[in-house]
Design an enzyme around this catalytic site. Sequence first.
Site, PDB file in Angstrom:
ATOM      1  N   ASP A   9       0.881  -1.152   0.000  1.00 14.52           N
ATOM      2  CA  ASP A   9       0.000   0.000   0.000  1.00 14.52           C
ATOM      3  C   ASP A   9       0.933   1.220   0.000  1.00 14.52           C
ATOM      4  O   ASP A   9       2.075   1.120   0.454  1.00 14.52           O
ATOM      5  CB  ASP A   9      -0.843  -0.061   1.284  1.00 14.52           C
ATOM      6  CG  ASP A   9      -1.638   1.189   1.501  1.00 14.52           C
ATOM      7  OD1 ASP A   9      -2.446   1.532   0.629  1.00 14.52           O
ATOM      8  OD2 ASP A   9      -1.432   1.837   2.539  1.00 14.52           O
ATOM      9  N   LEU A  10       0.475   2.331  -0.525  1.00 11.36           N
ATOM     10  CA  LEU A  10       1.374   3.503  -0.601  1.00 11.36           C
ATOM     11  C   LEU A  10       1.194   4.428   0.608  1.00 11.36           C
ATOM     12  O   LEU A  10       2.105   4.574   1.433  1.00 11.36           O
ATOM     13  CB  LEU A  10       1.107   4.254  -1.910  1.00 11.36           C
ATOM     14  CG  LEU A  10       1.974   5.481  -2.167  1.00 11.36           C
ATOM     15  CD1 LEU A  10       3.448   5.128  -2.269  1.00 11.36           C
ATOM     16  CD2 LEU A  10       1.521   6.186  -3.454  1.00 11.36           C
ATOM     17  N   ASP A  11      -0.008   5.022   0.718  1.00 10.30           N
ATOM     18  CA  ASP A  11      -0.269   5.976   1.791  1.00 10.30           C
ATOM     19  C   ASP A  11      -0.277   5.273   3.141  1.00 10.30           C
ATOM     20  O   ASP A  11      -1.123   4.426   3.390  1.00 10.30           O
ATOM     21  CB  ASP A  11      -1.634   6.648   1.599  1.00 10.30           C
ATOM     22  CG  ASP A  11      -1.673   7.524   0.350  1.00 10.30           C
ATOM     23  OD1 ASP A  11      -0.612   7.906  -0.141  1.00 10.30           O
ATOM     24  OD2 ASP A  11      -2.786   7.829  -0.113  1.00 10.30           O
ATOM     25  N   THR A  17       1.278  10.089   3.737  1.00  8.11           N
ATOM     26  CA  THR A  17       0.433  11.106   3.115  1.00  8.11           C
ATOM     27  C   THR A  17      -0.882  11.268   3.865  1.00  8.11           C
ATOM     28  O   THR A  17      -1.641  12.186   3.582  1.00  8.11           O
ATOM     29  CB  THR A  17       0.141  10.742   1.635  1.00  8.11           C
ATOM     30  OG1 THR A  17       0.002   9.336   1.567  1.00  8.11           O
ATOM     31  CG2 THR A  17       1.251  11.209   0.735  1.00  8.11           C
ATOM     32  N   LYS A  45      -8.803   6.116   6.259  1.00 10.19           N
ATOM     33  CA  LYS A  45      -7.562   5.513   5.769  1.00 10.19           C
ATOM     34  C   LYS A  45      -7.836   4.347   4.830  1.00 10.19           C
ATOM     35  O   LYS A  45      -8.585   3.435   5.160  1.00 10.19           O
ATOM     36  CB  LYS A  45      -6.685   5.040   6.936  1.00 10.19           C
ATOM     37  CG  LYS A  45      -6.015   6.196   7.636  1.00 10.19           C
ATOM     38  CD  LYS A  45      -4.991   5.718   8.635  1.00 10.19           C
ATOM     39  CE  LYS A  45      -4.359   6.910   9.336  1.00 10.19           C
ATOM     40  NZ  LYS A  45      -3.534   6.490  10.460  1.00 10.19           N
ATOM     41  N   SER A 114      -2.471   0.666  -4.417  1.00 12.10           N
ATOM     42  CA  SER A 114      -2.992   1.839  -3.709  1.00 12.10           C
ATOM     43  C   SER A 114      -4.355   2.245  -4.235  1.00 12.10           C
ATOM     44  O   SER A 114      -4.627   2.125  -5.427  1.00 12.10           O
ATOM     45  CB  SER A 114      -2.015   3.011  -3.892  1.00 12.10           C
ATOM     46  OG  SER A 114      -2.580   4.214  -3.430  1.00 12.10           O
ATOM     47  N   ALA A 115      -5.196   2.758  -3.335  1.00 12.46           N
ATOM     48  CA  ALA A 115      -6.506   3.260  -3.737  1.00 12.46           C
ATOM     49  C   ALA A 115      -6.393   4.641  -4.370  1.00 12.46           C
ATOM     50  O   ALA A 115      -7.329   5.131  -4.994  1.00 12.46           O
ATOM     51  CB  ALA A 115      -7.412   3.343  -2.505  1.00 12.46           C
ATOM     52  N   LYS A 145     -10.943  -0.893  -1.771  1.00  8.93           N
ATOM     53  CA  LYS A 145     -10.711  -1.762  -0.607  1.00  8.93           C
ATOM     54  C   LYS A 145     -11.890  -1.545   0.344  1.00  8.93           C
ATOM     55  O   LYS A 145     -12.353  -0.413   0.446  1.00  8.93           O
ATOM     56  CB  LYS A 145      -9.415  -1.351   0.113  1.00  8.93           C
ATOM     57  CG  LYS A 145      -8.162  -1.435  -0.756  1.00  8.93           C
ATOM     58  CD  LYS A 145      -6.987  -0.734  -0.068  1.00  8.93           C
ATOM     59  CE  LYS A 145      -5.799  -0.635  -1.011  1.00  8.93           C
ATOM     60  NZ  LYS A 145      -4.682   0.143  -0.473  1.00  8.93           N
ATOM     61  N   GLU A 169      -0.002  -3.363   4.575  1.00 10.25           N
ATOM     62  CA  GLU A 169      -1.113  -2.417   4.671  1.00 10.25           C
ATOM     63  C   GLU A 169      -1.154  -1.701   6.018  1.00 10.25           C
ATOM     64  O   GLU A 169      -0.822  -2.287   7.041  1.00 10.25           O
ATOM     65  CB  GLU A 169      -2.438  -3.178   4.532  1.00 10.25           C
ATOM     66  CG  GLU A 169      -3.155  -3.001   3.229  1.00 10.25           C
ATOM     67  CD  GLU A 169      -3.661  -1.591   2.937  1.00 10.25           C
ATOM     68  OE1 GLU A 169      -3.696  -0.734   3.845  1.00 10.25           O
ATOM     69  OE2 GLU A 169      -4.015  -1.344   1.792  1.00 10.25           O
ATOM     70  N   ASP A 170      -1.602  -0.442   5.994  1.00 15.26           N
ATOM     71  CA  ASP A 170      -1.754   0.303   7.255  1.00 15.26           C
ATOM     72  C   ASP A 170      -3.215   0.493   7.635  1.00 15.26           C
ATOM     73  O   ASP A 170      -3.507   1.029   8.704  1.00 15.26           O
ATOM     74  CB  ASP A 170      -1.095   1.688   7.157  1.00 15.26           C
ATOM     75  CG  ASP A 170      -1.893   2.616   6.264  1.00 15.26           C
ATOM     76  OD1 ASP A 170      -2.240   2.197   5.146  1.00 15.26           O
ATOM     77  OD2 ASP A 170      -2.183   3.746   6.680  1.00 15.26           O
TER      78      ASP A 170
HETATM   79  P1  B16 Z   1      -6.926   9.955  -3.714  1.00 16.06           P
HETATM   80  P2  B16 Z   1      -3.675   3.958  -0.083  1.00 16.06           P
HETATM   81  C1  B16 Z   1      -5.606   5.817  -0.105  1.00 16.06           C
HETATM   82  O1  B16 Z   1      -4.314   5.398  -0.451  1.00 16.06           O
HETATM   83  C2  B16 Z   1      -5.607   6.644   1.151  1.00 16.06           C
HETATM   84  O2  B16 Z   1      -5.219   5.870   2.258  1.00 16.06           O
HETATM   85  C3  B16 Z   1      -6.977   7.211   1.390  1.00 16.06           C
HETATM   86  O3  B16 Z   1      -6.980   8.012   2.547  1.00 16.06           O
HETATM   87  C4  B16 Z   1      -7.431   8.019   0.164  1.00 16.06           C
HETATM   88  O4  B16 Z   1      -8.723   8.533   0.334  1.00 16.06           O
HETATM   89  C5  B16 Z   1      -7.366   7.128  -1.054  1.00 16.06           C
HETATM   90  O5  B16 Z   1      -6.056   6.610  -1.211  1.00 16.06           O
HETATM   91  C6  B16 Z   1      -7.751   7.861  -2.322  1.00 16.06           C
HETATM   92  O6  B16 Z   1      -6.782   8.830  -2.589  1.00 16.06           O
HETATM   93  O7  B16 Z   1      -7.944  10.940  -3.249  1.00 16.06           O
HETATM   94  O8  B16 Z   1      -5.529  10.517  -3.800  1.00 16.06           O
HETATM   95  O9  B16 Z   1      -7.336   9.260  -4.981  1.00 16.06           O
HETATM   96  O10 B16 Z   1      -3.566   3.918   1.409  1.00 16.06           O
HETATM   97  O11 B16 Z   1      -4.591   2.916  -0.674  1.00 16.06           O
HETATM   98  O12 B16 Z   1      -2.315   4.017  -0.777  1.00 16.06           O
HETATM   99 MG    MG Z   2      -2.782   3.136   3.308  1.00 16.47          MG
END
Ligand code: B16
Ligand code: MG
Length: 215
Positions: A9-11, A17, A45, A114-115, A145, A169-170
């Site tokens: 996972d990235l964030d 972030t 998250k 990542s989402a 997710k 994953e976090d």
């Molecule tokens: P965006 P991850 C997710 O990234 C974030 O954890 C989540 O807080 C955010 O709403 C989502 O990406 C969408 O991000 O608005 O930049 O498209 O944790 O899956 O890497």
């Molecule tokens: Mg994350």
Amino acid sequence: MELKGCIFDLDGVIVDTAKYHFMAWRRLAKELGFVFTLEDNEALKGVSRMASLEILLKTGGVTASDKEKEQLAARKNGWYVEFISGMTPDEILPGSIRLLKALRKEGILTGIGSASKNAGMILDGIRLREMFDVIVDGNKIHKAKPDPEVFLRGAEEMNLQPSECIVFEDAQAGIEAAIAGGMKCVGVGSPELLGRADLVIPDLRKITIKQLRNL
Ligand code: B16
Ligand code: MG
């Protein structure tokens, strides 16, 4: 297990972030006339942008039409992009580069799951794109997710079976996604929140490949 690929996972795993997402959501809440706390932010998250907005609006007791929701999400994303546009390699979380290098040395593939629709911009800012064999982000997938789509797509792009992959994953939603996809998962964060993971670690600093293979 026969470990052939790791999907990160990235964030919250590779970079923090979450603080930028929080700053942007809090600003939106303030404009809408309510306070959005760090505690409220936990539920966002790993959740997609529109699903996050729904949770935020519910927290503030605010109703909006679909068109207004699109505008609010775009407004939040504008601020968020402004915040992440200045990201540098200094913001890579400790242990990430060490682990990625060790995995590659062992011939284990690395991927991002990542989402976020902004994942590409973040990876360019922190200059880590070349450390990943595959990148699956919010632009490539349709189901957020806890649906396993993001991780299954990652395994598929690596030409691996889910059972040969480990997810890092976090977020609770991400752990559930990994489990639903038939993958082992390592929770990065607090054991209270991520208890359903196969292993929970505070960060990527100390984890060894041997520990991963033993999962
Ligand atoms: P965006 P991850 C997710 O990234 C974030 O954890 C989540 O807080 C955010 O709403 C989502 O990406 C969408 O991000 O608005 O930049 O498209 O944790 O899956 O890497
Ligand atoms: Mg994350």
